[in-house]
Design a protein around this motif. Structure first.
Motif, PDB file in Angstrom:
ATOM      1  N   GLN A 454       0.432  -9.277  10.533  1.00 17.07           N
ATOM      2  CA  GLN A 454       1.247  -7.679  10.782  1.00 17.07           C
ATOM      3  C   GLN A 454       2.054  -7.517   9.906  1.00 17.07           C
ATOM      4  N   VAL A 455       2.696  -8.292   9.176  1.00 14.17           N
ATOM      5  CA  VAL A 455       3.396  -8.112   8.463  1.00 14.17           C
ATOM      6  C   VAL A 455       2.437  -7.078   6.499  1.00 14.17           C
ATOM      7  N   LEU A 456       1.762  -8.756   6.736  1.00 11.10           N
ATOM      8  CA  LEU A 456       1.096  -7.773   5.383  1.00 11.10           C
ATOM      9  C   LEU A 456      -0.103  -6.561   5.135  1.00 11.10           C
ATOM     10  N   ALA A 457      -0.114  -6.371   6.735  1.00 11.22           N
ATOM     11  CA  ALA A 457      -0.615  -5.041   6.982  1.00 11.22           C
ATOM     12  C   ALA A 457       0.713  -3.913   6.674  1.00 11.22           C
ATOM     13  N   ARG A 458       1.014  -3.828   6.333  1.00  8.05           N
ATOM     14  CA  ARG A 458       1.925  -3.184   5.571  1.00  8.05           C
ATOM     15  C   ARG A 458       1.916  -2.894   4.326  1.00  8.05           C
ATOM     16  N   LEU A 459       1.290  -3.903   3.962  1.00  3.97           N
ATOM     17  CA  LEU A 459       1.349  -3.855   1.817  1.00  3.97           C
ATOM     18  C   LEU A 459       0.678  -3.476   1.723  1.00  3.97           C
ATOM     19  N   ASP A 460       0.481  -1.952   0.876  1.00  5.22           N
ATOM     20  CA  ASP A 460      -0.047  -1.001  -0.150  1.00  5.22           C
ATOM     21  C   ASP A 460      -0.994  -1.725  -0.881  1.00  5.22           C
ATOM     22  N   GLY A 461      -2.656  -1.989  -0.445  1.00  4.90           N
ATOM     23  CA  GLY A 461      -3.391  -2.374  -1.071  1.00  4.90           C
ATOM     24  C   GLY A 461      -4.242  -4.095  -0.295  1.00  4.90           C
ATOM     25  N   VAL A 462      -3.823  -3.390   0.589  1.00  5.41           N
ATOM     26  CA  VAL A 462      -4.134  -5.160   1.835  1.00  5.41           C
ATOM     27  C   VAL A 462      -5.122  -4.472   2.555  1.00  5.41           C
ATOM     28  N   VAL A 463      -6.475  -4.607   2.064  1.00  5.59           N
ATOM     29  CA  VAL A 463      -6.881  -3.981   3.246  1.00  5.59           C
ATOM     30  C   VAL A 463      -6.856  -5.228   4.842  1.00  5.59           C
ATOM     31  N   GLU A 464      -6.856  -6.355   4.548  1.00  7.18           N
ATOM     32  CA  GLU A 464      -6.953  -6.894   6.176  1.00  7.18           C
ATOM     33  C   GLU A 464      -6.635  -8.262   5.787  1.00  7.18           C
ATOM     34  N   SER A 465      -5.947  -9.246   6.561  1.00  2.00           N
ATOM     35  CA  SER A 465      -5.961 -10.961   5.816  1.00  2.00           C
ATOM     36  C   SER A 465      -5.867 -11.547   7.049  1.00  2.00           C
ATOM     37  N   ALA A 466      -5.739 -13.123   6.798  1.00  2.00           N
ATOM     38  CA  ALA A 466      -5.466 -14.096   7.483  1.00  2.00           C
ATOM     39  C   ALA A 466      -5.348 -15.353   7.252  1.00  2.00           C
ATOM     40  N   ALA A 467      -4.003 -15.613   7.935  1.00  2.00           N
ATOM     41  CA  ALA A 467      -2.859 -16.766   7.857  1.00  2.00           C
ATOM     42  C   ALA A 467      -3.492 -17.806   8.899  1.00  2.00           C
ATOM     43  N   ASP A 490      -4.626  -4.214  -7.585  1.00  2.00           N
ATOM     44  CA  ASP A 490      -4.159  -4.773  -8.522  1.00  2.00           C
ATOM     45  C   ASP A 490      -2.826  -5.949  -8.163  1.00  2.00           C
ATOM     46  N   LEU A 491      -3.288  -6.316  -6.553  1.00  2.00           N
ATOM     47  CA  LEU A 491      -2.306  -6.831  -6.047  1.00  2.00           C
ATOM     48  C   LEU A 491      -2.269  -8.332  -6.239  1.00  2.00           C
ATOM     49  N   THR A 492      -0.973  -8.858  -6.707  1.00  2.00           N
ATOM     50  CA  THR A 492      -1.263 -10.003  -7.056  1.00  2.00           C
ATOM     51  C   THR A 492      -0.524 -11.489  -6.023  1.00  2.00           C
ATOM     52  N   GLU A 493      -0.927 -12.032  -6.631  1.00  2.00           N
ATOM     53  CA  GLU A 493       0.035 -13.507  -5.313  1.00  2.00           C
ATOM     54  C   GLU A 493       1.386 -13.332  -5.028  1.00  2.00           C
ATOM     55  N   ASP A 494       2.210 -13.306  -6.654  1.00  2.00           N
ATOM     56  CA  ASP A 494       3.581 -12.381  -6.147  1.00  2.00           C
ATOM     57  C   ASP A 494       3.696 -12.116  -5.928  1.00  2.00           C
ATOM     58  N   ASP A 495       3.650 -10.314  -5.816  1.00  2.00           N
ATOM     59  CA  ASP A 495       3.200  -9.590  -4.948  1.00  2.00           C
ATOM     60  C   ASP A 495       3.174  -9.581  -3.321  1.00  2.00           C
ATOM     61  N   VAL A 496       2.181 -10.917  -3.023  1.00  2.00           N
ATOM     62  CA  VAL A 496       2.343 -10.650  -1.711  1.00  2.00           C
ATOM     63  C   VAL A 496       3.151 -11.678  -1.113  1.00  2.00           C
ATOM     64  N   ARG A 497       3.687 -12.765  -1.770  1.00  2.00           N
ATOM     65  CA  ARG A 497       4.543 -13.419  -1.639  1.00  2.00           C
ATOM     66  C   ARG A 497       6.245 -12.657  -1.203  1.00  2.00           C
TER      67      ARG A 497
END
Length: 542
Positions: A454-467, A490-497
């Motif tokens: 749910q949190v990552l759904a609000r991050l620009d550049g993320v289409v979808e995610s699965a944890a 150009d989303l990076t791992e650092d951006d996600v974290r």
């Protein structure tokens, strides 16, 4: 005829303070309180809350680590018939604001500066985004007071009371006023609301009555043979039922001494065990493994240790045997519970090490335990796996303001559907084998993938995610998230974290991030997380 146990938290405190007034109740650094002194501290804080306009039924949150102030504040809240709302000390300001708004919290106790953070600043920033008026935090209109528990690095906040200032407020309220409120508390009144994340990604507040909270602590204590000579080093966080109900209240019922620890510190733990003759320690298996592996541990005196209670994940037989042989525990027990039913099963004194390690015990007195078919409550025979179901007087009253979720969890026959898969043996001992839900456990804390998603759904550049949870040598499991990026991003791992770190408690933040073109799905479109787990390399995490 045996004297009946008190059934409300105010009566528990008063009974113990009257029976053992000079006995040590709390030792926290340089602060040592007898039970009589703890009772007076609680009365003072309770009078201050009344002076602030807090009364029966009002919700009061505590966003702080284990400390003597946490104990005194929590007991003061329930002393006047208000409702305690423990808040995870690792929560971000966003998470606290969400719960404060949903509970319509009237006051918050905040440990500002804990772990080098500025909690009050986080709170203000997060609440400002919600809009609306409110004092002392704009955006939280129901809040009338914030009480600051200062830590090193905490800033000066003009409109936040400090904990020591409560004594002056209390002077304006007669002691008789709070004693009358304590007298009026009923066993059926709501004592606390503990929040647990749900598979929808939104936390849910499990409500418990005084009688349930007291009975839970009593049953845990009885199986652990807790008595007034015990000295309990409480590492489990107070915001969790393990630290609050199977920690503070266990000691309170039997006049044992509490030694709260804000964070697990291996060297300090070993020193306290030696110097303060600790007898009781409870927590995830990782705590005991750390003690066993501590440099120079063999030269440390752990001979005072009597009882260990562990669980939350698989416990190797060898670990139980080493805890007894090398740390000196006379009694090692495993247990199983959840926020909605705090202590459901527990091993018993005399159970062999293999049974303790291979099961989580059998049902405590206040519960019926059944293995049912997923989606129903028809009983399964011994040895057959199914969903773990619980029924009894200590099942939560229901989720706060969420009758639909309550009805989904507690069926019409009163069975609580835990979402865990397990089996029973012929003696009624339970083994947990899997989870219906996607939850995983990091260092003893439940993490729900949907909340991360749910949190990552609000991050620009993320289409979808699965944890998912992946194995970790130290913490049992940690989070890994698979992310599908938007084309051209150009989303990076650092951006996600970084995005997760701002909005989630640290134990929920994924330790690994993998970018993939698409998530695997079945024909109905559901993400196949089992496939993700099988494809994930099983390497040691750092």
């Amino acid at each position: 005829m045996a004297t009946p146990y008190p059934r409300t938290l105010p009566d528990v405190l008063r009974a113990t303070a009257n029976a053992r007034p000079a006995a040590q109740a709390l030792l926290d650094g340089e602060v040592s309180l007898s039970y009589a002194e703890l009772h007076r501290e609680v009365q003072t804080t309770a009078r201050a809350l009344v002076a602030l306009g807090i009364g029966p039924g009002d919700r009061v949150g505590i966003w702080a680590p284990n400390s003597w102030q946490w104990v005194g504040s929590a007991l003061a809240v329930t002393y006047i018939g208000a409702v305690l709302v423990p808040l995870n000390s690792r929560y971000t300001g966003h998470e606290v604001v969400d719960i404060a708004r949903r509970t319509r919290a009237r006051a918050l106790f905040v440990a500002d500066g804990f772990l080098g953070r500025g909690q009050l600043g986080e709170l203000r920033k997060a609440a400002a985004g919600e809009g609306g008026g409110g004092f002392p935090i704009p955006g939280l209109p129901d809040l009338v007071a914030v009480v600051r528990i200062p830590y090193p690095g905490s800033g000066d906040v003009d409109d936040a009371l400090t904990f020591p200032e409560l004594a002056a407020l209390a002077d304006g309220v007669p002691l008789e006023t709070v004693e009358a409120l304590a007298d009026a508390v009923s066993p059926d009144d709501v004592a606390d609301i503990l929040f647990t994340s749900g598979t929808t990604g939104r936390s849910k507040g499990a409500r418990s009555a005084h009688r349930q909270t007291v009975t839970t602590a009593r049953e845990w204590a009885e199986h652990g043979r807790v008595g007034p000579a015990d000295r309990y080093l409480i590492v489990n966080p107070f915001f969790h039922s393990f630290g609050y109900k199977a920690g503070i209240l266990v000691c309170l019922l039997h006049g044992a001494a509490m030694l709260p620890q804000p964070v697990f510190d291996l060297r300090r733990t070993l020193r306290l065990i030696r110097d303060e003759r600790v007898t009781l320690l409870a927590g995830a298996p990782t705590i005991f493994q750390a003690l066993l592996d501590a440099p120079g541990r063999a030269e440390r005196d752990t001979g005072s240790l009597r009882l260990a209670v562990t669980g939350a994940t698989i416990v190797p037989v060898a670990l139980v045997e080493r805890m007894q042989a090398e740390l000196g525990f006379d009694l090692v027990l495993t247990a199983y519970g959840l926020t909605e039913a705090v202590v459901a099963t527990m091993c018993r004194p005399g159970d062999p090490a293999a049974l303790v390690a291979g099961s989580v015990g059998r049902a405590v007195e206040s519960y019926e335990l059944r293995i049912g078919r997923p989606g129903g409550n028809e009983p399964q025979p011994a040895g057959v796996e199914g969903e773990v179901l619980l029924r009894g007087e200590n099942v939560m009253l229901g989720y706060l303001d969420d009758p639909e979720a309550t009805a989904e969890t507690i069926d019409g026959d009163g069975w609580l559907h835990t979402g865990d898969i397990g089996r029973l043996d012929d003696r009624g001992y339970l083994t947990i084998t899997d989870r219906l839900k996607d939850m995983f456990i990091t260092g003893g804390f439940n993490v729900y993938p949907a909340e991360i998603e749910q949190v990552l759904a609000r991050l620009d550049g993320v289409v979808e995610s699965a944890a998912i949870g992946v194995p970790d040598e130290r913490l049992g499991e940690v989070g890994m998230v698979y992310v599908v990026r938007r084309a051209g991003s150009d989303l990076t791992e650092d951006d996600v974290r970084a995005h997760c770190e701002e909005r989630l408690a640290n134990f929920k933040v994924p330790r690994q991030v993998a970018f993939i073109d698409e998530l695997p799905r079945n024909l109905s479109g559901k993400v196949l997380k089992r496939g993700l787990r099988q494809a994930t390399p099983r390497k040691e995490q750092v």
